[in-house]
Enzyme design. Structure first.
Site, PDB file in Angstrom:
ATOM      1  N   GLY A  94       0.839  -1.192   0.000  1.00  0.00           N
ATOM      2  CA  GLY A  94       0.000   0.000   0.000  1.00  0.00           C
ATOM      3  C   GLY A  94       0.869   1.235   0.000  1.00  0.00           C
ATOM      4  O   GLY A  94       0.763   2.105   0.851  1.00  0.00           O
ATOM      5  N   ILE A 118      -2.822  -0.947  -4.867  1.00  0.00           N
ATOM      6  CA  ILE A 118      -3.981  -1.539  -5.541  1.00  0.00           C
ATOM      7  C   ILE A 118      -4.624  -0.568  -6.526  1.00  0.00           C
ATOM      8  O   ILE A 118      -5.322  -0.972  -7.443  1.00  0.00           O
ATOM      9  CB  ILE A 118      -4.997  -2.051  -4.491  1.00  0.00           C
ATOM     10  CG1 ILE A 118      -5.983  -3.039  -5.112  1.00  0.00           C
ATOM     11  CG2 ILE A 118      -5.738  -0.906  -3.827  1.00  0.00           C
ATOM     12  CD1 ILE A 118      -6.764  -3.841  -4.098  1.00  0.00           C
ATOM     13  N   CYS A 175       2.024   1.101   5.839  1.00  0.00           N
ATOM     14  CA  CYS A 175       1.948   2.498   6.262  1.00  0.00           C
ATOM     15  C   CYS A 175       0.572   3.084   5.993  1.00  0.00           C
ATOM     16  O   CYS A 175       0.090   3.042   4.865  1.00  0.00           O
ATOM     17  CB  CYS A 175       2.998   3.326   5.547  1.00  0.00           C
ATOM     18  SG  CYS A 175       4.655   2.704   5.815  1.00  0.00           S
ATOM     19  N   ASP A 178      -5.822   1.512   5.058  1.00  0.00           N
ATOM     20  CA  ASP A 178      -7.239   1.849   5.160  1.00  0.00           C
ATOM     21  C   ASP A 178      -7.753   1.353   6.519  1.00  0.00           C
ATOM     22  O   ASP A 178      -7.648   0.163   6.821  1.00  0.00           O
ATOM     23  CB  ASP A 178      -7.996   1.148   4.012  1.00  0.00           C
ATOM     24  CG  ASP A 178      -9.408   1.672   3.851  1.00  0.00           C
ATOM     25  OD1 ASP A 178      -9.971   2.166   4.853  1.00  0.00           O
ATOM     26  OD2 ASP A 178      -9.944   1.590   2.731  1.00  0.00           O
ATOM     27  N   GLU A 254       3.959  10.014   2.298  1.00  0.00           N
ATOM     28  CA  GLU A 254       3.102  11.134   1.896  1.00  0.00           C
ATOM     29  C   GLU A 254       2.003  11.334   2.932  1.00  0.00           C
ATOM     30  O   GLU A 254       1.654  12.436   3.318  1.00  0.00           O
ATOM     31  CB  GLU A 254       2.473  10.852   0.535  1.00  0.00           C
ATOM     32  CG  GLU A 254       3.483  10.495  -0.550  1.00  0.00           C
ATOM     33  CD  GLU A 254       4.125  11.716  -1.183  1.00  0.00           C
ATOM     34  OE1 GLU A 254       3.469  12.764  -1.207  1.00  0.00           O
ATOM     35  OE2 GLU A 254       5.281  11.623  -1.634  1.00  0.00           O
TER      36      GLU A 254
END
Lengths: 280, 520
Positions: A94, A118, A175, A178, A254
């Site tokens: 992710g 994804i 990291c 969701d 980010e």
């Protein structure tokens, strides 16, 4: 239909070696990990063509051509993919827009780092950025010259063992996953008792899994599930001293930067992969 | 219309008569194969009627609305049996009904079925096995999880409470103080999400969590994919028994885990299938595992080393039957054959012993393809060869639903719903002495046929129309993924626009996630 194609065209406007612009690659943040999507993934890790992703690490000896016999042979080199001098050892599951990948790459110039994401558009952004960085920086100016970093689109909850062999990885990063707040969605979380067995499969004993999130509940969930898994043990205190990647993870993703801007809290946990128990 | 037997199994108590257990709709029959009479009969009753009156709706179960409909419809009928298995000790029968309930029966001395327990699982079981310890059931479900349950629940009172209703969500009032949304203003940023969070903070009643299962159970392992089969495999290493659980899923994986108490350790994967895996079959006395599914070949694996020994092609054999069918029905041959690749769907794998030309016992693999009116018979010795792909095809005229060996005969359960008789077809396997050396031949077993007449004659009209029957009997082809949505449109790859990708690649958060197969 006017909006999106425009965005697509603008992606192509840039010159070679120019950095991609994030605003053309945004995609909503939630993907259903249970749906089939339209994924491409190798049948087995040996069938994965890593040469496209790490061209500098392709072995110069040409790889074996596929044989007529469809039967897989013992050496596992009959998929027609180039042989590599190195294998991927660090996976950012992710990876999003790849902040952590590009920060890690120069710090671990001898290690192949892979982001798995994804969302199609976001994956493309990271791939473009890696290409641009490779053009802009030579291995002399930046250690590794960003040749050791790449990104693929994948649903790791289903297909992690299609990409990595047993004990191939030394580090996995999870990291800002969701959070899937609703209780009935908890099976969709990236950390669960049953999925942790798959992480244990691909991580070598002594390897580490790093988690970070700004959702305290999720942090507790991840800690609880990794600690409950017999293949993992939490690493805390002084054992973490000197783990440079931990610092990078806390500051460079980010999402982590966004949390900092908004004054959120970051919850970090590190787990080590234990040896498998002897057979009873 | 006669309802076919969807599952059959053999019970063979040492020193006693052999029994055939057969499931027909919601009923289980136990036939004394020696005497040729029905020993006992049991019927699943719909236990869910009480809860189907709307409790479901209030609770917001994890089913989609469309599926909820389906379950409540099913509740008006008695639930059908979808799996039937016998413990190694031959003392117990375990049946699964399509309302997710696991039923355990004891077989008494006179062939009576004594219902011992009923346990409702959280998700529909896809495969079930009683372990060789005769004390544990392992159950693989649609949600990807494998549970172990004691064969005989320790506390009878507990299991009675765990009627099918218990899995439905109970609306409980949770103390305001105990509930706190896990999202905070620091973690949600968009305006809409903030508003949702505010609303959540003000809400007083929460429909709370699912009640945990009320009987003893343990989650052993899980895939993020629908499981299709599970087998328990044991082998000797350094004089010690090592046990494994082998699971197969819809995403082409075959996973080999250690058996409990170390089921968290994954030993490896048998990877190579490019379509779903639907069935696994261990060849007794060897380290060979055979897998079948949506690929037009069978995987022959040396499972302890995770190596694919060979892909045994069955496409030609299946094509053959399709071509013959097309000739009979007069359908367009090229068209049918073009579709044939997608039509090869392995729905059943079994092993059966047979005597070879020298009178020595060998094993044959029996393969059924969904909706194909034949059974493939492959001697194991051929399966191990590198090249030979010959096999015996038995044209049985109807699709094969299940197979069991009883004594020295092999009983096939056939879907003869329109044709009437012949629902069970016993046959004997032997090695042919003809040109095709080593091939296995077969003949009808008239003796056993006569013995089973009592069962096939009995009126077992289940309330089922063609469509409902198809749904019950032929689910395997639905496992196939609809890949490359551009492909079907004449083979031209349409360049996907961003919006389309979004539709395909991501889904709204509120859309219910489930591991169901979405039919086209």
């Amino acid at each position: 239909m006017a909006g999106p194609p425009n965005k697509r065209q603008k992606r192509d406007d840039k010159q070679e070696g120019q950095m991609p612009q994030k605003k053309f690659y945004r995609q909503r943040a939630h993907a259903n990990p249970f749906s089939d999507h339209d994924l491409t993934y190798p049948e087995t890790p040996e069938a994965m063509n890593w040469g496209d992703h790490y061209p500098s690490y392709v072995a110069t000896v040409p790889a074996a051509v596929p044989k007529d016999d469809p039967v897989a042979t013992e050496d596992g080199n009959d998929y027609g993919v180039p042989r590599m001098t190195k294998q991927v050892e660090v996976a950012d599951i992710g990876c999003g827009f790849g902040g952590l990948l590009f920060a890690l790459a120069p710090k671990m110039p001898e290690t192949l780092i892979l982001g798995l994401e994804i969302r199609t558009s976001v994956t493309e952004f990271v791939q473009e950025k890696a290409k641009a960085l490779r053009v802009q920086h030579s291995p002399e100016s930046v250690p590794g010259g960003y040749q050791n970093v790449s990104c693929i689109r994948a649903n790791t909850m289903k297909f992690l063992p299609n990409f990595f062999a047993k004990a191939q990885l030394s580090k996995i990063f999870l990291c800002f996953p969701d959070p899937h707040f609703k209780a009935r969605k908890h099976k969709a979380r990236i950390v669960s008792t049953t999925l942790n067995s798959e992480y244990a499969f691909v991580v070598r004993p002594g390897g580490r899994v790093y988690t970070i999130t700004d959702v305290e509940d999720l942090h507790r969930w991840m800690v609880e599930h990794f600690e409950a898994h017999p293949s993992f043990e939490r690493v805390e205190g002084e054992e973490l001293e000197g783990d440079e990647v931990l610092k990078v993870m806390t500051t460079e993703t980010e999402e982590g930067k966004k949390v900092e801007r908004n004054g959120g809290t970051k919850y970090v946990a590190v787990f080590t992969r234990l040896e498998d128990p002897p057979w009873p | 219309m006669t309802h076919p037997f969807q599952c059959i199994a053999t019970v063979q108590l040492p020193g006693r008569d052999e029994y055939l257990a057969a499931a027909c709709g919601p009923k289980v029959f136990l036939v004394n194969a020696g005497k040729g009479e029905i020993a006992s009969e049991w019927s699943a009753s719909s236990l869910t009627t009480a809860t189907s009156n709307g409790n479901d709706d209030a609770a917001g179960t994890s089913e989609r609305p469309a599926k909820k409909q389906k379950t409540s419809n099913a509740a008006s009928h008695a639930p059908n049996i979808i799996k039937l298995t016998v413990s190694l000790s031959q003392q117990y029968i375990v049946a699964v009904t399509d309302d997710k309930v696991i039923h355990v029966f004891e077989i008494t001395g006179h062939g009576e079925l004594k219902a011992l327990s009923q346990r409702c699982m959280p998700k529909r079981p896809c495969a079930i096995q009683v372990l060789p310890d005769n004390a544990t059931i392992i159950c693989a479900d649609k949600f990807g999880d494998v549970y172990s349950l004691p064969l005989l629940p320790s506390d009878a009172a507990l299991t009675q409470n765990a009627s099918p209703g218990a899995e439905h969500v109970d609306v409980m009032k949770t103390d305001e103080a105990t509930f706190k949304p896990s999202a905070t203003n620091l973690t949600v940023h968009t305006e809409r999400n903030r508003k949702a969070l505010e609303a959540q903070m003000q809400q007083k009643n929460f429909s709370a969590k699912k009640e945990p299962l009320k009987f003893e159970h343990k989650l052993l392992l899980g895939h993020v994919s629908m499981l299709t089969d599970v087998v328990f495999a044991t082998r000797q290493v350094d004089g010690k028994q090592r046990s494994h659980i082998i699971t197969a899923d819809r995403d082409e994986h075959i996973r080999i885990s250690r058996a409990p108490p170390q089921s968290h350790v994954i030993e490896g994967y048998c990877l190579g299938h490019s379509e779903f895996v639907s069935k696994l079959c261990l060849i007794p006395g060897t380290d060979i595992l055979v897998s079948g599914g949506g690929d037009s070949w069978l995987g022959v694996w040396d499972w302890p080393s995770f190596k694919l020994r060979r892909k045994f092609d069955i496409r030609a054999a299946v094509l053959d039957t399709i071509r013959q069918d097309a000739e009979v029905s007069g359908a367009d041959k090229t068209d049918t054959i073009k579709k044939a690749d997608k039509d090869v769907v392995v729905s059943g794998l079994w092993t059966a012993p047979f005597a070879n030309a020298k009178g020595k016992q060998e094993t044959a693999l029996l393969v059924a393809c969904e909706r194909r009116p034949s059974l493939l018979i492959i001697p194991i010795s051929r399966l191990m060869l590198k090249k030979d792909e010959s096999m015996t095809q038995t044209r049985v005229g109807h699709s094969v639903l299940d197979v069991t060996c009883i004594g020295d005969s092999v009983v096939l359960s056939l879907d003869t719903r329109s044709a009437g008789p012949g629902r069970l077809q016993p046959m004997k396997l032997f090695q042919s002495s003809g040109n095709d050396k080593g091939a296995v031949d077969y003949e009808r077993d008239e003796e056993m046929d006569a013995k089973l007449k009592c069962l096939t004659k009995s009126s077992t009209d289940a309330h089922a129309d063609d469509k409902a029957l198809d749904e019950l009997l032929y689910g395997v082809a639905n496992l196939r993924k609809r890949r490359g949505w551009g492909d079907d449109a004449g083979g031209t790859q349409v360049d996907p626009s961003d919006t389309k990708r979004d539709d395909n690649g991501t889904e709204a958060m509120d859309v219910e996630d489930d591991l169901t197969v979405h039919k086209p």
